[in-house]
Design an enzyme around this catalytic site. Structure first.
Site, PDB file in Angstrom:
ATOM      1  N   ASP A   7      23.426  37.131  46.036  1.00  0.00           N
ATOM      2  CA  ASP A   7      22.108  37.670  46.381  1.00  0.00           C
ATOM      3  C   ASP A   7      21.262  36.514  46.905  1.00  0.00           C
ATOM      4  O   ASP A   7      21.772  35.394  47.108  1.00  0.00           O
ATOM      5  CB  ASP A   7      21.472  38.420  45.194  1.00  0.00           C
ATOM      6  CG  ASP A   7      20.992  37.492  44.094  1.00  0.00           C
ATOM      7  OD1 ASP A   7      21.266  36.271  44.154  1.00  0.00           O
ATOM      8  OD2 ASP A   7      20.328  37.982  43.159  1.00  0.00           O
ATOM      9  N   HIS A   8      19.965  36.771  47.113  1.00  0.00           N
ATOM     10  CA  HIS A   8      19.087  35.723  47.634  1.00  0.00           C
ATOM     11  C   HIS A   8      19.030  34.518  46.689  1.00  0.00           C
ATOM     12  O   HIS A   8      18.921  33.384  47.143  1.00  0.00           O
ATOM     13  CB  HIS A   8      17.673  36.291  47.858  1.00  0.00           C
ATOM     14  CG  HIS A   8      17.101  36.926  46.633  1.00  0.00           C
ATOM     15  ND1 HIS A   8      17.577  38.127  46.137  1.00  0.00           N
ATOM     16  CD2 HIS A   8      16.123  36.520  45.787  1.00  0.00           C
ATOM     17  CE1 HIS A   8      16.885  38.444  45.043  1.00  0.00           C
ATOM     18  NE2 HIS A   8      16.010  37.480  44.808  1.00  0.00           N
ATOM     19  N   CYS A  64      24.501  34.499  41.854  1.00  0.00           N
ATOM     20  CA  CYS A  64      23.100  34.925  41.902  1.00  0.00           C
ATOM     21  C   CYS A  64      22.275  33.815  41.258  1.00  0.00           C
ATOM     22  O   CYS A  64      22.735  32.673  41.194  1.00  0.00           O
ATOM     23  CB  CYS A  64      22.909  36.300  41.248  1.00  0.00           C
ATOM     24  SG  CYS A  64      23.344  36.415  39.504  1.00  0.00           S
ATOM     25  N   GLY A  65      21.078  34.119  40.795  1.00  0.00           N
ATOM     26  CA  GLY A  65      20.250  33.066  40.214  1.00  0.00           C
ATOM     27  C   GLY A  65      20.899  32.463  38.977  1.00  0.00           C
ATOM     28  O   GLY A  65      20.909  31.246  38.782  1.00  0.00           O
ATOM     29  N   THR A  66      21.432  33.332  38.128  1.00  0.00           N
ATOM     30  CA  THR A  66      22.042  32.889  36.868  1.00  0.00           C
ATOM     31  C   THR A  66      23.539  33.176  36.779  1.00  0.00           C
ATOM     32  O   THR A  66      24.197  32.653  35.877  1.00  0.00           O
ATOM     33  CB  THR A  66      21.396  33.634  35.685  1.00  0.00           C
ATOM     34  OG1 THR A  66      21.582  35.045  35.912  1.00  0.00           O
ATOM     35  CG2 THR A  66      19.908  33.330  35.572  1.00  0.00           C
ATOM     36  N   GLY A  67      24.031  34.051  37.615  1.00  0.00           N
ATOM     37  CA  GLY A  67      25.408  34.556  37.505  1.00  0.00           C
ATOM     38  C   GLY A  67      25.509  35.746  36.567  1.00  0.00           C
ATOM     39  O   GLY A  67      26.523  36.451  36.540  1.00  0.00           O
ATOM     40  N   ILE A  68      24.462  35.990  35.809  1.00  0.00           N
ATOM     41  CA  ILE A  68      24.539  37.012  34.755  1.00  0.00           C
ATOM     42  C   ILE A  68      24.515  38.426  35.323  1.00  0.00           C
ATOM     43  O   ILE A  68      25.340  39.272  34.952  1.00  0.00           O
ATOM     44  CB  ILE A  68      23.403  36.807  33.723  1.00  0.00           C
ATOM     45  CG1 ILE A  68      23.590  35.470  33.004  1.00  0.00           C
ATOM     46  CG2 ILE A  68      23.396  37.964  32.717  1.00  0.00           C
ATOM     47  CD1 ILE A  68      22.417  35.070  32.113  1.00  0.00           C
ATOM     48  N   GLY A  69      23.579  38.702  36.210  1.00  0.00           N
ATOM     49  CA  GLY A  69      23.502  40.048  36.791  1.00  0.00           C
ATOM     50  C   GLY A  69      24.775  40.397  37.541  1.00  0.00           C
ATOM     51  O   GLY A  69      25.280  41.528  37.464  1.00  0.00           O
ATOM     52  N   MET A  70      25.319  39.415  38.245  1.00  0.00           N
ATOM     53  CA  MET A  70      26.574  39.623  38.973  1.00  0.00           C
ATOM     54  C   MET A  70      27.695  39.962  37.994  1.00  0.00           C
ATOM     55  O   MET A  70      28.489  40.871  38.222  1.00  0.00           O
ATOM     56  CB  MET A  70      26.947  38.367  39.765  1.00  0.00           C
ATOM     57  CG  MET A  70      26.114  38.149  41.005  1.00  0.00           C
ATOM     58  SD  MET A  70      26.375  39.490  42.202  1.00  0.00           S
ATOM     59  CE  MET A  70      25.720  38.737  43.691  1.00  0.00           C
ATOM     60  N   HIS A  97      43.277  31.783  29.610  1.00  0.00           N
ATOM     61  CA  HIS A  97      43.249  32.704  28.462  1.00  0.00           C
ATOM     62  C   HIS A  97      42.875  34.137  28.854  1.00  0.00           C
ATOM     63  O   HIS A  97      43.468  35.079  28.352  1.00  0.00           O
ATOM     64  CB  HIS A  97      42.234  32.232  27.412  1.00  0.00           C
ATOM     65  CG  HIS A  97      42.654  31.000  26.681  1.00  0.00           C
ATOM     66  ND1 HIS A  97      42.231  30.710  25.413  1.00  0.00           N
ATOM     67  CD2 HIS A  97      43.464  29.966  27.054  1.00  0.00           C
ATOM     68  CE1 HIS A  97      42.760  29.554  25.013  1.00  0.00           C
ATOM     69  NE2 HIS A  97      43.499  29.075  26.002  1.00  0.00           N
ATOM     70  N   ARG A 132      50.089  36.503  23.443  1.00  0.00           N
ATOM     71  CA  ARG A 132      48.852  36.785  22.703  1.00  0.00           C
ATOM     72  C   ARG A 132      47.671  37.012  23.659  1.00  0.00           C
ATOM     73  O   ARG A 132      46.806  37.841  23.408  1.00  0.00           O
ATOM     74  CB  ARG A 132      48.548  35.682  21.688  1.00  0.00           C
ATOM     75  CG  ARG A 132      48.139  34.339  22.259  1.00  0.00           C
ATOM     76  CD  ARG A 132      47.937  33.317  21.135  1.00  0.00           C
ATOM     77  NE  ARG A 132      47.256  32.105  21.576  1.00  0.00           N
ATOM     78  CZ  ARG A 132      47.848  31.142  22.276  1.00  0.00           C
ATOM     79  NH1 ARG A 132      49.106  31.238  22.654  1.00  0.00           N
ATOM     80  NH2 ARG A 132      47.161  30.058  22.619  1.00  0.00           N
ATOM     81  N   HIS A 133      47.688  36.294  24.766  1.00  0.00           N
ATOM     82  CA  HIS A 133      46.602  36.474  25.734  1.00  0.00           C
ATOM     83  C   HIS A 133      46.763  37.795  26.490  1.00  0.00           C
ATOM     84  O   HIS A 133      45.781  38.490  26.749  1.00  0.00           O
ATOM     85  CB  HIS A 133      46.538  35.289  26.696  1.00  0.00           C
ATOM     86  CG  HIS A 133      46.132  34.018  26.018  1.00  0.00           C
ATOM     87  ND1 HIS A 133      45.022  33.938  25.197  1.00  0.00           N
ATOM     88  CD2 HIS A 133      46.695  32.781  26.005  1.00  0.00           C
ATOM     89  CE1 HIS A 133      44.922  32.701  24.728  1.00  0.00           C
ATOM     90  NE2 HIS A 133      45.918  31.984  25.193  1.00  0.00           N
TER      91      HIS A 133
END
Ligand code: RB5
Length: 142
Positions: A7-8, A64-70, A97, A132-133
């Site tokens: 995003d922007h 994005c600004g934080t990567g979180i919304g993405m 992992h 396990r992974h």
């Protein structure tokens, strides 16, 4: 083929990542955004994730600004395992992992030098393929 979306808030860092991929000779498809004009990050995360799920791309990088919304958007898609990463250890661990197929980064939290290191580690680290992974990843999809 790597699916790219931003995003922007992630536009400038995406230009750095793209230049780095170019330097490495890696192919990508850029789903935008294509300027720093304000847009909605889910629109771009969705396009990149759809390209992964269709088989056109095998991994994705979303900024994005934080990567979180993405990452919140990407992880809504069954079969997408997106990780917000801001350190090299996590970049390696989420591939070996979690078999993460989408890397999310924040332009406001990660500098360009670190972002390119994280990108390299993410792209170059294989999944461990350990039982396990695999079992734990299968449980994500339950
Ligand atoms: C845009 O201002 C910002 O909210 C977005 O880039 C992202 O950080 C959301 O998670």
């Amino acid at each position: 083929m790597i699916a790219l979306g931003c995003d922007h808030g992630g536009y400038s860092l995406m230009q750095v990542v793209k230049a780095h991929l170019d330097k490495r000779g890696l192919s990508y498809r850029d789903f935008g955004t294509f300027s720093s004009e304000s847009v909605d990050y889910p629109d771009f995360a969705k396009k990149a994730c759809e390209a992964i799920l269709s088989g056109e791309c095998d991994k994705g990088i979303l900024i994005c600004g934080t990567g979180i919304g993405m990452s919140m958007t990407a992880n809504k898609f069954r079969g997408i395992r997106a990780a917000v990463v801001s350190d090299c250890f996590s970049a390696e661990a989420t591939r070996s992992h979690n078999d993460a197929n989408v890397l999310c980064m924040g332009e406001r939290t990660v500098g360009p030098g670190l972002a390119t290191m994280i990108t390299d580690i993410f792209l170059d680290t294989p999944f461990s393929d350990e039982e396990r992974h695999k079992r734990r990843i299968a449980k994500i999809e339950d």
